[in-house]
Scaffold this active site. Structure first.
Site, short mmCIF file in Angstrom:
data_model
loop_
_atom_site.label_atom_id
_atom_site.label_comp_id
_atom_site.label_asym_id
_atom_site.label_seq_id
_atom_site.Cartn_x
_atom_site.Cartn_y
_atom_site.Cartn_z
N HIS A 295 -7.82 -10.20 -1.61
CA HIS A 295 -6.20 -9.97 -1.74
C HIS A 295 -5.60 -9.58 -0.44
O HIS A 295 -4.63 -9.99 0.33
CB HIS A 295 -5.60 -9.47 -2.78
CG HIS A 295 -6.23 -10.18 -4.03
ND1 HIS A 295 -5.68 -11.22 -4.69
CD2 HIS A 295 -7.29 -9.87 -4.90
CE1 HIS A 295 -6.23 -11.55 -5.71
NE2 HIS A 295 -7.28 -10.70 -5.92
N ASP B 83 -6.39 1.47 4.07
CA ASP B 83 -6.70 2.07 3.02
C ASP B 83 -5.35 2.13 2.16
O ASP B 83 -4.51 2.49 2.99
CB ASP B 83 -7.67 3.42 3.22
CG ASP B 83 -8.08 3.55 1.83
OD1 ASP B 83 -9.39 3.11 1.42
OD2 ASP B 83 -7.79 4.89 1.12
N ASP C 81 -0.16 -4.19 -8.95
CA ASP C 81 0.92 -5.01 -8.61
C ASP C 81 1.71 -5.49 -9.75
O ASP C 81 2.82 -5.38 -9.60
CB ASP C 81 0.34 -6.19 -7.95
CG ASP C 81 0.07 -6.13 -6.25
OD1 ASP C 81 0.54 -5.19 -5.69
OD2 ASP C 81 -0.53 -7.27 -5.82
N GLU D 219 -16.80 4.76 2.20
CA GLU D 219 -15.51 5.25 1.83
C GLU D 219 -15.83 6.87 1.60
O GLU D 219 -16.46 7.15 0.42
CB GLU D 219 -14.90 4.58 0.73
CG GLU D 219 -13.49 4.39 0.61
CD GLU D 219 -12.80 3.73 -0.22
OE1 GLU D 219 -12.23 4.19 -1.19
OE2 GLU D 219 -12.42 2.69 -0.04
N GLY E 55 -4.81 -5.46 -8.45
CA GLY E 55 -4.44 -3.84 -8.88
C GLY E 55 -3.29 -3.40 -9.33
O GLY E 55 -2.94 -3.91 -10.55
N ASN F 288 -11.94 -6.98 0.04
CA ASN F 288 -10.99 -7.38 -0.56
C ASN F 288 -10.10 -8.51 -0.33
O ASN F 288 -9.24 -8.73 0.74
CB ASN F 288 -9.77 -6.16 -1.22
CG ASN F 288 -8.74 -6.63 -1.88
OD1 ASN F 288 -8.12 -7.52 -2.05
ND2 ASN F 288 -8.00 -5.47 -2.48
#
Ligand code: IMP
Length: 190
Positions: free
Chosen positions: A15, A69, A146, A40, A144, A13
């Protein structure tokens, strides 16, 4: 960690990479970033997911690594989507989640950082931020959830904040600041 030795943050990711790099930079600490998808596992426990993912990253890179995570826990939905946040984001999306939330809009964003291969045991650092789910998405930064999460103490959604401002409020900012404190303060006292 000896001076000059860098930890490697493993993520897919960009970000998260940006946010965590900024936190390290603000403390003048260098950081390696390795972009990769780690295993995961299915679990209701973020720490367990982070632990297995850090072991996977370490087995691949064979140097001190950490992973992070996170999940969004909505009170009215008994903590859903929590550890399933990624799947729910890609299936229901923001609008789908907004449709499920009623009067009680309280939620908590949780982050777990797990360091593996640095000392003789895994290190876990957690960061939580309480807030509310916004009535509709606002802001264009971040990723996501946000645009729909307003942390307590702010009127803005996380997507209306710069990286530095999000780091001041966010679950991830809190967890990573604990990691930095451990690395450069608490560890010296051991
Ligand atoms: P992950 O498993 O840590 O990658 O996070 C699960 C999902 O939670 C992601 O796919 C995002 O949708 C969401 N998420 C995690 N952290 C954040 C954040 O800081 N802001 C917004 N959404 C996030």
């Amino acid at each position: 960690m000896s001076p000059g030795e860098k930890l490697t943050f493993v993520t897919s990711n960009r970000h998260k990479a940006r946010e965590i790099k900024a936190l390290f930079r603000s403390q003048n600490v260098k950081l390696n970033i390795h972009f990769a998808k780690t295993m995961e596992i299915q679990s209701e426990n973020l720490a367990e997911i982070a632990l297995f993912s850090s072991i996977d990253a370490y087995n691949y890179l064979r140097r001190p690594v950490f992973v992070e995570d996170a999940g969004l826990f909505v009170e009215e939905l008994n903590g859903f989507p929590g550890p399933y946040s990624s799947y729910v984001y890609s299936t229901l999306g923001l609008d789908g989640l907004l449709r499920l939330v009623g009067k009680n809009r309280k939620a908590v964003f949780k982050s777990v950082v797990c360091v593996y291969g640095l000392v003789d045991r895994p290190l876990l650092f957690t960061g939580n931020v309480s807030g509310v789910i916004a009535p509709k998405p606002r802001g264009k930064h971040g990723f996501g959830y946000d645009p729909i999460f307003i942390p307590s103490g702010s009127g803005k959604t996380l997507a209306e904040m710069s990286v530095a401002e999000k780091n001041r409020f966010s679950h991830r900012g809190r967890a990573v600041r604990k990691l930095l404190r451990w690395l450069y303060k608490d560890r010296r006292k051991i």
